[in-house]
Every structure is written in C-alpha cells, then in structure tokens.
Design a protein around this motif. Structure first.
Motif, PDB file in Angstrom:
ATOM      1  N   PRO A 148      16.727   5.921  41.534  1.00  0.00           N
ATOM      2  CA  PRO A 148      17.532   7.179  41.152  1.00  0.00           C
ATOM      3  C   PRO A 148      16.208   7.998  39.924  1.00  0.00           C
ATOM      4  N   LYS A 149      16.365   9.265  39.738  1.00  0.00           N
ATOM      5  CA  LYS A 149      15.468  10.066  39.375  1.00  0.00           C
ATOM      6  C   LYS A 149      16.725  10.035  38.573  1.00  0.00           C
ATOM      7  N   VAL A 150      16.482   9.840  36.945  1.00  0.00           N
ATOM      8  CA  VAL A 150      17.633  10.104  36.103  1.00  0.00           C
ATOM      9  C   VAL A 150      16.536  10.735  34.549  1.00  0.00           C
ATOM     10  N   MET A 151      17.899  11.373  34.249  1.00  0.00           N
ATOM     11  CA  MET A 151      17.124  11.870  32.683  1.00  0.00           C
ATOM     12  C   MET A 151      17.940  11.842  31.694  1.00  0.00           C
ATOM     13  N   ARG A 152      17.707  12.471  30.813  1.00  0.00           N
ATOM     14  CA  ARG A 152      19.261  12.128  29.340  1.00  0.00           C
ATOM     15  C   ARG A 152      19.159  13.558  29.143  1.00  0.00           C
ATOM     16  N   CYS A 153      19.895  14.366  28.095  1.00  0.00           N
ATOM     17  CA  CYS A 153      19.141  15.361  27.466  1.00  0.00           C
ATOM     18  C   CYS A 153      21.036  15.330  26.465  1.00  0.00           C
ATOM     19  N   GLU A 165      21.393  30.203  22.960  1.00  0.00           N
ATOM     20  CA  GLU A 165      21.128  29.535  21.737  1.00  0.00           C
ATOM     21  C   GLU A 165      21.230  28.238  21.135  1.00  0.00           C
ATOM     22  N   GLY A 166      21.123  27.665  22.849  1.00  0.00           N
ATOM     23  CA  GLY A 166      21.335  26.128  22.315  1.00  0.00           C
ATOM     24  C   GLY A 166      20.347  25.577  21.518  1.00  0.00           C
ATOM     25  N   ALA A 167      20.129  23.982  21.576  1.00  0.00           N
ATOM     26  CA  ALA A 167      19.095  23.549  21.136  1.00  0.00           C
ATOM     27  C   ALA A 167      19.113  22.688  21.959  1.00  0.00           C
ATOM     28  N   THR A 168      17.970  22.290  22.858  1.00  0.00           N
ATOM     29  CA  THR A 168      18.579  20.747  23.890  1.00  0.00           C
ATOM     30  C   THR A 168      17.157  19.959  24.180  1.00  0.00           C
ATOM     31  N   VAL A 169      17.245  18.624  23.655  1.00  0.00           N
ATOM     32  CA  VAL A 169      16.050  17.469  23.959  1.00  0.00           C
ATOM     33  C   VAL A 169      16.487  16.999  25.518  1.00  0.00           C
ATOM     34  N   TYR A 170      15.021  16.589  25.871  1.00  0.00           N
ATOM     35  CA  TYR A 170      15.791  15.755  26.993  1.00  0.00           C
ATOM     36  C   TYR A 170      14.825  14.035  26.832  1.00  0.00           C
ATOM     37  N   MET A 207      16.996  24.363  30.563  1.00  0.00           N
ATOM     38  CA  MET A 207      17.690  24.346  29.649  1.00  0.00           C
ATOM     39  C   MET A 207      16.733  25.553  28.537  1.00  0.00           C
ATOM     40  N   ALA A 208      15.751  25.872  29.540  1.00  0.00           N
ATOM     41  CA  ALA A 208      15.195  27.081  28.004  1.00  0.00           C
ATOM     42  C   ALA A 208      15.519  28.810  28.610  1.00  0.00           C
ATOM     43  N   SER A 209      16.318  28.491  29.732  1.00  0.00           N
ATOM     44  CA  SER A 209      16.626  29.366  30.050  1.00  0.00           C
ATOM     45  C   SER A 209      17.561  29.804  28.808  1.00  0.00           C
ATOM     46  N   VAL A 210      18.824  28.742  28.379  1.00  0.00           N
ATOM     47  CA  VAL A 210      19.916  28.627  27.143  1.00  0.00           C
ATOM     48  C   VAL A 210      19.021  28.670  26.142  1.00  0.00           C
ATOM     49  N   GLY A 211      18.250  28.271  25.391  1.00  0.00           N
ATOM     50  CA  GLY A 211      17.993  28.597  24.391  1.00  0.00           C
ATOM     51  C   GLY A 211      16.467  27.694  23.593  1.00  0.00           C
ATOM     52  N   PHE A 212      16.007  26.689  23.540  1.00  0.00           N
ATOM     53  CA  PHE A 212      14.683  26.248  22.646  1.00  0.00           C
ATOM     54  C   PHE A 212      14.990  24.875  24.068  1.00  0.00           C
ATOM     55  N   CYS A 213      13.740  23.921  24.031  1.00  0.00           N
ATOM     56  CA  CYS A 213      14.446  23.035  25.231  1.00  0.00           C
ATOM     57  C   CYS A 213      12.887  22.553  25.313  1.00  0.00           C
ATOM     58  N   ILE A 214      12.810  20.908  24.177  1.00  0.00           N
ATOM     59  CA  ILE A 214      11.615  20.123  24.400  1.00  0.00           C
ATOM     60  C   ILE A 214      11.993  18.926  24.304  1.00  0.00           C
ATOM     61  N   GLU A 215      11.049  17.696  25.590  1.00  0.00           N
ATOM     62  CA  GLU A 215      11.295  17.142  25.689  1.00  0.00           C
ATOM     63  C   GLU A 215      10.911  16.141  24.413  1.00  0.00           C
ATOM     64  N   VAL A 216      11.266  14.808  24.460  1.00  0.00           N
ATOM     65  CA  VAL A 216      11.619  13.810  22.985  1.00  0.00           C
ATOM     66  C   VAL A 216      11.491  12.477  23.645  1.00  0.00           C
TER      67      VAL A 216
END
Lengths: 315, 272
Positions: free
Chosen positions: A115-120, A130-135, A153-162
């Motif tokens: 299963p392809k899973v991501m967590r954000c 103007e969200g702040a998202t990490v995944y 997620m970048a379309s709705v604010g800041f997004c970066i992988e962690v």
C-alpha cells in the motif's frame, strides 16, 4: 486525478476549499464521506460542489489520492473498512495526528501487498491557501507520489517533506499554531478595545499586524530578534510593552505550548498503537453502519476479520 | 590644538583602581609617554603602582593641574567639590577636564569650575582595570568635537569608548552595574554545575571562561545576540532545554528590570 476525503469535518472542508480556490482540482473530482450528515462542514462541502456520500467505500472507489481526514482514534476502523478496496493506484494520505505510517501500512498490508502510504501534518489556514504542511513518505510510496502530494499541498500553502519522527513536533508548532494565534488575536483585540478601539477595527488591525509581521519574518534574512530591535525605539512604547510581556513569561508560554502539544500528540499515538479505544470514543454510527453494510452484503467474514484480530471488540 | 598625542600632558587627581586602569590603558596605547603623565593622591598607598609604570607622582593637586592639559578627576564623588575649589585658580581655558565621578553631572561640574572651561564626563566600568572597559562619555557645553576626538584617542586602549547624550545613567545601569549582573549569572551557572556534580573550583573557572568566550564572540562577530543564541541551539539538543528553563525563570524580564532599577537609582543619585 480524483481526490477523496474519508471524513468530512474541518480538515476535509479546509483542504477542499483550498484546493478548489487554487484551481488544482475541480470540485466534481472531489469526494468526501462521513456517517454524520448533519455536520456544518458537510453542508459546506456540498455547497462547494464536492460529491458527498455516507459510504467510505464509495470515496475510495472514486479516488486516486485518498486523504484520511478523521480523528486519530477512528483511523483503525476506517483502515479495516477500506483495506479491501485499496488498489495499486491509490495513494493513502493520513492527516491524523500521532498516527504512524507503520501502523497504517500494517493494517492495509493485510489486504494489499504494497500500500502506498504517506503521512502529512497540515493546518487549517489551508482554507485561505496559507497552510503549513509537512509530509513523510511511506515504504511503498514512490518519488512521484511525493511530488504529487507536494503539488496538491503547495497549492494551499507551504509544503515540505520531512522525516516522520519530526511530525509530532510539527504538530505542536504549526498544527496547533493557528490556535495560539487566534488566542493571541482575540486578546490583542481585547487590549485594543480596552484602550478605546471598536472591536471590529481592533481585531482587523491586530490580525493585520500579525500577518504583516509574519510576512516580514518569512521575507527577511534577519533574525526575528533583530526585527524586534528594529521596531523598538529607545524608551519608546514598544519596548515598555515587551518588558511587560517578558515579565509575564510570554516566550516561555509559547515554548511550553509547542512542547505540550507535541507531547500530547505522542501520547495519543501511544494510545492509538495500543488500540485501546474507550467505548464513548467509538463513533457508534461508523461501526454500526459498517456492520449493517457487511450484513446486507452478506460478508460475515469481514466481521470476523474485525473481531479475530482481537484488537477491537464492540463494547 | 595639537593632535600630537606624544606631546600631550595627562594628569590624574585621585590614584584609585579606576584611575590606574585608565592610566594603564592610555599608556598601553603607546601614544602618551609615561613621563607626560602625572598623578596625585593624598597618601603614598596607591602611588606605587603608578611609579612602576614610570608615571610621575605627587601629593599636590595643583601641581598636576599646572602640568597637564587633559585632567582626569578620579576621586570619590563627595570629594569633587573640595578638589575643584582647591584647584580652580589654576584651571585655564586650555584645560580639558574629564570627570570620572559617578553621579556628578556635567551641570554640577560646570557650576563648580570657572566659566568657559571644557568639561567631559566619563563613565567607565570595572573592567577598565584590565583594559576591557565599556566607557561612555558626554560633552559639557564648552567641549567641542575636537576634545571628544582627543579623549577617544587617549582611551582607545581602555576598551570600548562611546560618546552619548543623556544616556550616562542608563550606561551606569547597563554596564557599570552590569558587570555585577554577569558575575551573578556566572556564580549561579557554576552552582548549577556543582549541583550536577562538578567540583566548585573547576565549575567557577569554566563559568568564567564561558562568559569571557561568549563575550568576545558577541563583540567580535558583529552578529545579533539572538542569532548567536539560535546558532548554538541544535534541535532537541541540550542548549534549547537549558534556555527554556531560563525563559521559564523569567531571566529576560529580570535582566531588563535590573538595568531599569539601576538606571533609576543612578538618576536619583544624580539628583535628576
């Protein structure tokens, strides 16, 4: 590409609004499901033009990117329910605080090998983009999956992988952060009112002040301490006010807040891992509906799957 | 007015620690020869240190005034009036009077001196004795930028020299007394180390060096202290935990309050 939300509460609503405002996806390509049709957010989603259903399975069927936007303690039930319907194309993105990728993959792997899973971890200002998202990326998710989520997620604010182990800290900081800011703004407005400003104006000015200050911090190379100094004329009003704030332990309070939220997130994760859910916490409708559907389709085997894993018993 | 410091004559009335520190700094700069420096004190007690530097000594205040161009008044504040009364007759408009007396305002000095005499007020701090002072001066009504420049040059090896207007009491609260705040912090940090199991003598040596090292870095890096602080804090590391404890303890507010309290007291004492 279609997007689905399991859960139609604040988070799903905020994300749906953000995505559609950003134009990254058309509303009719979004599906959301929830057992509770009375939620104000359900009404909102419907108004947006999102396809609403009470069937989680329908959402899964109609989605490529599947957001799990339910409360952390509901996640296990949802996973058990939709597990059999997960296919290769699905990218499961959990937004639940404290729920690990490992725990999600463990459940889904019962039905699907990889299963392809991501967590954000995102936050409510996605609604105003103007969200702040990490995944964090799961075992079987590909680079393109990360790129896809990032694009969304970048379309709705800041997004970066962690790295996943940082997500609890992110929860404490930017997940809960808007609440700290709302509290601050409420109080700042009170201060304005106390000194004679009409409430609406006070709130507007306070919010703009924080917005502007935040933008300065984001745009400037300078340390916020330096930016603060730049505002404080010697013996002036601002430095007097800052002293009052320091005396009240302002900084310490904020550090404590982030720490407390982070620690609580970890606590919730532990609780979830033990899969000890109090009867009161179980949304009766969810499990009842699942059982109803299972009965009508005559798949009693699925019930035994639920029970035989021995982790949840209907109390 | 000559800028050739080599020829300038410097005098000190008062031979205590502060006078000695400043004198040493002046000599260290190499710009003034010891032979051109004279110091007076009522007793021999403190003059030995000056003699060792090659400085001329005397018990006669008027003699110092007569041979000097730049005259440092380094006596206790309550002695100032009597000293000025004593030497007023030999003070000329060529003299540059620099008072180091705490709490004695320029206005007071100008009142006690003949009209038109150039006066500057200098507030050093304790580390002058090791030529790492923070010295702030302000000009009286007759002292011009030229005199300020001369004083700056003379004091250049005493530490940091700054000119200010109306901020001497704040300087006292910040830097005069500030030295004691740092000592308190160092003592407390060392005690923390002792609590955690380090021998006291070692803890104190390390605390002292920590303050010194941090201070040099702060002065020489040109960076904002907030930047230096965050640079030291690795995520989830030891420093941020320690800093959080300090924030919880209200260190910032306490430090601001300390400077405020000391400044207000300086103002009180100065009769403002």
């Amino acid at each position: 590409m279609s997007v689905g939300f399991i859960g139609a509460g604040q988070l799903a609503y905020a994300l749906a609004r953000g995505f559609t405002a950003a134009g990254v996806i058309a509303t009719h390509k979004i599906t959301a499901s929830s057992p509770d049709t009375g939620l104000p957010t359900v009404t909102g989603l419907r108004k947006l033009g999102v396809n609403f259903t009470t069937s989680n399975k329908d959402t899964v069927k109609n989605s490529d990117v599947l957001f799990l936007a339910v409360k952390p303690h509901i996640i296990p039930f949802v996973l058990d329910e939709i597990g059999p319907d997960i296919e290769n194309r699905h990218l499961v993105v959990s937004c639940a605080a404290g729920v690990t990728i490992h725990s999600i993959e463990k459940k889904l792997s019962l039905c699907h090998p990889a299963p392809k899973v991501m967590r954000c971890m995102t936050n409510t200002p996605v609604v105003v983009r103007e969200g702040a998202t990490v995944y964090a990326t799961g075992t079987h998710a590909e680079v393109e999956d990360g790129k896809l989520l990032e694009q969304l997620m970048a379309s709705v604010g800041f997004c970066i992988e962690v790295e996943e182990d940082l997500i609890d800290a992110v929860t404490g900081l930017s997940g809960s952060g808007p609440a700290y800011a709302f509290t601050a703004l409420d109080a700042l407005a009170d201060g304005g009112v106390k000194m004679g400003l009409p409430r609406r104006l006070a709130l507007r000015l306070g919010a703009q002040a924080l917005l502007g200050a935040a933008k300065m911090v984001l745009d400037s190379e300078q340390h916020p301490g330096q930016l603060k100094d730049n505002v404080c004329s010697p013996g002036g009003a601002t430095i007097h006010a800052l002293h009052v704030m320091e005396s009240g332990g302002f900084r310490s309070l904020l550090i404590n807040a982030v720490e407390t939220s982070c620690i609580r997130t970890r606590e919730l994760q532990c609780l979830a891992d033990q899969e000890k859910i109090s009867p009161a916490a179980i949304k009766k409708t969810t499990l009842d509906k699942v059982l109803q559907e299972s009965t009508s389709i005559g798949v009693k085997g699925r019930i035994s799957l639920l029970n035989s894993k021995g982790t949840k018993s209907k109390n | 007015m000559e800028q050739d410091l080599g020829e300038i004559k410097v005098g000190f009335i008062g031979a205590g620690k502060m006078a000695h520190g400043i004198a040493q700094g002046i000599l260290l700069s190499g710009k003034v020869c010891p032979g051109n420096v004279m110091v007076s004190a009522p007793s021999l007690n403190n003059l030995g240190k000056f003699k060792d530097c090659g400085v001329r000594t005397t018990h006669c205040n008027t003699e110092v005034v007569r041979v000097s161009r730049v005259l440092f008044l380094a006596v206790k504040p309550h002695i100032i009036p009597s000293v000025l009364q004593e030497v007023s007759a030999v003070i000329t408009l060529q003299h540059i009077i620099v008072s180091v007396a705490a709490g004695v305002t320029v206005a007071t000095l100008e009142r006690l001196l003949p009209t038109g005499v150039m006066v500057l007020r200098l507030m050093p701090n304790l580390p002058c004795v090791v030529q790492e002072g923070a010295l702030l001066f302000c000009r009286g009504s007759q002292a011009r930028p030229g005199e300020a420049g001369l004083l700056r040059e003379l004091l250049s090896s005493c530490g940091l020299v700054e000119e200010g207007r109306g901020v001497i009491d704040i300087h006292t609260g910040l830097s005069g007394s500030g030295v004691a705040y740092v000592y308190m912090l160092a003592e407390a940090m060392a005690e923390g180390a002792v609590k955690m199991g380090m021998p006291s003598a070692l803890a104190n040596r390390i605390a002292a060096q920590t303050v010194l090292g941090a201070g040099r870095l702060l002065r020489d890096s040109g960076q904002h202290p907030a930047q230096l602080r965050t640079d030291v804090c690795t995520p989830g590391g030891t420093t941020i935990f320690g800093l959080h404890a300090l924030e919880r303890g209200g260190l910032r507010a306490a430090a601001m309050g300390a400077v405020e309290a000391a400044t207000e007291r300086a103002r009180e004492l100065g009769g403002k």
